[in-house]
Design an enzyme around this catalytic site. Sequence first.
Site, PDB file in Angstrom:
ATOM      1  N   ASN A 125      -2.964   6.246   6.165  1.00  0.00           N
ATOM      2  CA  ASN A 125      -3.911   6.897   7.747  1.00  0.00           C
ATOM      3  C   ASN A 125      -4.910   6.290   8.204  1.00  0.00           C
ATOM      4  O   ASN A 125      -4.673   4.643   8.176  1.00  0.00           O
ATOM      5  CB  ASN A 125      -4.899   8.083   6.568  1.00  0.00           C
ATOM      6  CG  ASN A 125      -5.879   7.125   6.166  1.00  0.00           C
ATOM      7  OD1 ASN A 125      -6.265   6.423   6.340  1.00  0.00           O
ATOM      8  ND2 ASN A 125      -6.510   7.491   4.806  1.00  0.00           N
ATOM      9  N   HIS A 169       6.374  15.530   8.847  1.00  0.00           N
ATOM     10  CA  HIS A 169       5.083  14.082   8.512  1.00  0.00           C
ATOM     11  C   HIS A 169       4.411  14.663   8.470  1.00  0.00           C
ATOM     12  O   HIS A 169       3.160  14.931   7.334  1.00  0.00           O
ATOM     13  CB  HIS A 169       5.688  13.261   9.029  1.00  0.00           C
ATOM     14  CG  HIS A 169       7.000  12.229   7.736  1.00  0.00           C
ATOM     15  ND1 HIS A 169       6.871  11.738   7.149  1.00  0.00           N
ATOM     16  CD2 HIS A 169       8.492  12.048   8.552  1.00  0.00           C
ATOM     17  CE1 HIS A 169       8.049  11.488   6.530  1.00  0.00           C
ATOM     18  NE2 HIS A 169       8.736  11.197   7.568  1.00  0.00           N
ATOM     19  N   ASP A 173      16.400   7.431   5.193  1.00  0.00           N
ATOM     20  CA  ASP A 173      15.126   7.108   4.833  1.00  0.00           C
ATOM     21  C   ASP A 173      15.293   6.895   3.271  1.00  0.00           C
ATOM     22  O   ASP A 173      14.108   6.901   3.082  1.00  0.00           O
ATOM     23  CB  ASP A 173      15.081   8.487   4.964  1.00  0.00           C
ATOM     24  CG  ASP A 173      13.551   8.928   6.262  1.00  0.00           C
ATOM     25  OD1 ASP A 173      13.358   7.859   6.825  1.00  0.00           O
ATOM     26  OD2 ASP A 173      13.115  10.025   6.061  1.00  0.00           O
ATOM     27  N   GLU A 199      10.935   5.185  16.871  1.00  0.00           N
ATOM     28  CA  GLU A 199      11.601   5.015  15.940  1.00  0.00           C
ATOM     29  C   GLU A 199      13.211   5.127  14.894  1.00  0.00           C
ATOM     30  O   GLU A 199      13.665   4.596  14.668  1.00  0.00           O
ATOM     31  CB  GLU A 199      10.729   5.652  14.883  1.00  0.00           C
ATOM     32  CG  GLU A 199      10.447   5.104  12.857  1.00  0.00           C
ATOM     33  CD  GLU A 199       9.701   6.352  12.659  1.00  0.00           C
ATOM     34  OE1 GLU A 199       9.165   5.403  11.447  1.00  0.00           O
ATOM     35  OE2 GLU A 199       9.139   7.036  12.914  1.00  0.00           O
ATOM     36  N   HIS A 200      13.176   6.353  15.097  1.00  0.00           N
ATOM     37  CA  HIS A 200      14.691   7.245  14.850  1.00  0.00           C
ATOM     38  C   HIS A 200      15.578   7.483  15.703  1.00  0.00           C
ATOM     39  O   HIS A 200      14.304   8.168  16.815  1.00  0.00           O
ATOM     40  CB  HIS A 200      14.979   8.225  13.825  1.00  0.00           C
ATOM     41  CG  HIS A 200      14.023   7.415  12.431  1.00  0.00           C
ATOM     42  ND1 HIS A 200      12.192   8.408  12.068  1.00  0.00           N
ATOM     43  CD2 HIS A 200      14.164   7.138  11.091  1.00  0.00           C
ATOM     44  CE1 HIS A 200      11.364   7.696  10.977  1.00  0.00           C
ATOM     45  NE2 HIS A 200      12.816   6.626  10.761  1.00  0.00           N
ATOM     46  N   HIS A 216      -2.065 -40.074  20.448  1.00  0.00           N
ATOM     47  CA  HIS A 216      -0.579 -39.557  20.526  1.00  0.00           C
ATOM     48  C   HIS A 216       0.630 -40.752  20.907  1.00  0.00           C
ATOM     49  O   HIS A 216       1.018 -41.133  20.009  1.00  0.00           O
ATOM     50  CB  HIS A 216      -0.375 -38.251  21.347  1.00  0.00           C
ATOM     51  CG  HIS A 216      -1.069 -36.805  20.156  1.00  0.00           C
ATOM     52  ND1 HIS A 216      -1.940 -36.947  20.435  1.00  0.00           N
ATOM     53  CD2 HIS A 216       0.302 -35.913  20.359  1.00  0.00           C
ATOM     54  CE1 HIS A 216      -2.367 -35.521  19.931  1.00  0.00           C
ATOM     55  NE2 HIS A 216      -0.931 -34.996  19.650  1.00  0.00           N
ATOM     56  N   TYR A 249       0.927  -0.737   0.323  1.00  0.00           N
ATOM     57  CA  TYR A 249       0.122  -0.069  -0.151  1.00  0.00           C
ATOM     58  C   TYR A 249       1.079   1.465  -0.195  1.00  0.00           C
ATOM     59  O   TYR A 249       1.885   1.290   0.853  1.00  0.00           O
ATOM     60  CB  TYR A 249      -0.702  -0.008   1.175  1.00  0.00           C
ATOM     61  CG  TYR A 249      -1.925   0.706   1.240  1.00  0.00           C
ATOM     62  CD1 TYR A 249      -3.111   0.723   0.556  1.00  0.00           C
ATOM     63  CD2 TYR A 249      -1.676   2.607   1.722  1.00  0.00           C
ATOM     64  CE1 TYR A 249      -4.089   2.255   0.275  1.00  0.00           C
ATOM     65  CE2 TYR A 249      -2.673   3.432   1.395  1.00  0.00           C
ATOM     66  CZ  TYR A 249      -3.598   3.143   0.489  1.00  0.00           C
ATOM     67  OH  TYR A 249      -4.260   4.331   0.717  1.00  0.00           O
ATOM     68  N   GLN A 262      11.377  15.846  11.021  1.00  0.00           N
ATOM     69  CA  GLN A 262      10.372  14.226  10.937  1.00  0.00           C
ATOM     70  C   GLN A 262       9.013  15.642  11.763  1.00  0.00           C
ATOM     71  O   GLN A 262       7.999  14.642  11.239  1.00  0.00           O
ATOM     72  CB  GLN A 262      10.937  13.375  12.369  1.00  0.00           C
ATOM     73  CG  GLN A 262      11.402  12.224  11.783  1.00  0.00           C
ATOM     74  CD  GLN A 262      11.053  11.802  10.903  1.00  0.00           C
ATOM     75  OE1 GLN A 262      10.479  10.581  11.358  1.00  0.00           O
ATOM     76  NE2 GLN A 262      11.755  11.763   9.602  1.00  0.00           N
TER      77      GLN A 262
END
Length: 437
Positions: free
Chosen positions: A209, A257, A356, A322-323, A415, A122, A254
């Site tokens: 989203n 974004h 990135d 994240e970073h 078994h 996506y 960042q």
Amino acid sequence: MKLISAQDFDLRREAEYGSPEQNEAVKAIVQAVKAEGDAALLRYTEQFDGMKLEASGLRVTKEELEAAYAAVEPTFVTAIRGAAENIRAFHARQKRNSWMDLQPDGSLLGQIIRPLKRVGVYVPGGKAAYPSSVLMNVIPAQVAGVPEIVMVTPPATGGKAGIDPYILVAAAEAGVHEIYRVGGAQAIAALAYGTDTIRPVDKICGPGNIYVALAKREVYGVVDIDSIAGPSEIAVLADDSADPAYVAADLLSQAEHDEMASAILVTPSEAFAKACQAEVARQLAALPRKAIAGASIERYGAIILVDTVEAGIDVINQLAPEHFELIVDNPMSYLGQVENAGAIFLGPYSSEPVGDYFAGPNHIIPTNGTARFSSPVDVDDFIKKSSLIYYSKEALLENGATIMELARREGLEGHARAIEIRLQQEGKAGNEDGRQQ
């Protein structure tokens, strides 16, 4: 940016689960696409994107790809090819091989590794187009050996059927096999359940989203998904050796974004904190996306004062960002203390955009503290593993009674008898309590 102490900062952001109304809307869309297929896809594309299409118009044509190449600058094509080469080289080092281990008793144990058959990627529309994310999703799947890679992305709104040409060129360069102009929760449902036009996939990856995120959660189990990604985030740990202009620029990289993005500076120097605070304000005023970045900084930006670099690393490990940029004197000496971060950038020249776009490691990284237990997208996300067991007669005769013992202690007589019948056939029958005669 707010200047606060570590004790006063809330280190955990709430996960985004959507409102009840959003969840209900997504469930309705997913069920409609599952039941109606292309008809529902076309209806939602007209409703949400303002684009009236026929089913035959969902798939992007070869002619459109050629037109996209004509619409972009040659320098972009060169850049995307350079980035793709680096990303492919990095991920090639992650590739695994199947293995088998022959035991002394003639048994054979191993693991068979195969690529997934069909993967859906996506690619969002919205506030910005992200050709780099196309590369980061597609190339690891390619390296893993996935033979069919499908991309879905929403058409331009306002009655235009086009897709951003930079997205199309990136997809073509990465090696996407099929591209469809459909977005939102309906695209996720189509990838999961299939329609007459779009065949179902085994896994769905790529950001989107809140409706896309909720749809991925809704179809998980029918297909695999990469993750439920949250807003982007960066944390920088810097001392007086850092340049405030560099750090401020990285924080804003960042924040631009979206309004939910998070940018946090951790520092043991109050003087550096104030210098960086002023530099953020100065650079923000001239940033083209200053409205978005400004909202992000206001809501989720912070400068956290700590006593030492070591104390700052403790904060970072709690944040699990994240970073993470470590811009201190001799950053390599602190690397072993960093436990929780999606990607680690060392030194003043390892700016987050290097990762990135171009360095090679994947930029699809765990958000919202999930770096405590998860990892960036890599080749392993696009493979499946099968255990291999070939047990010899000798091994079964030697270990059969032990296997029966374990089965019967769990109350699973069937078994145990599946082993016992083989031991009896070979003249090595066990008595009722599982011991060999």
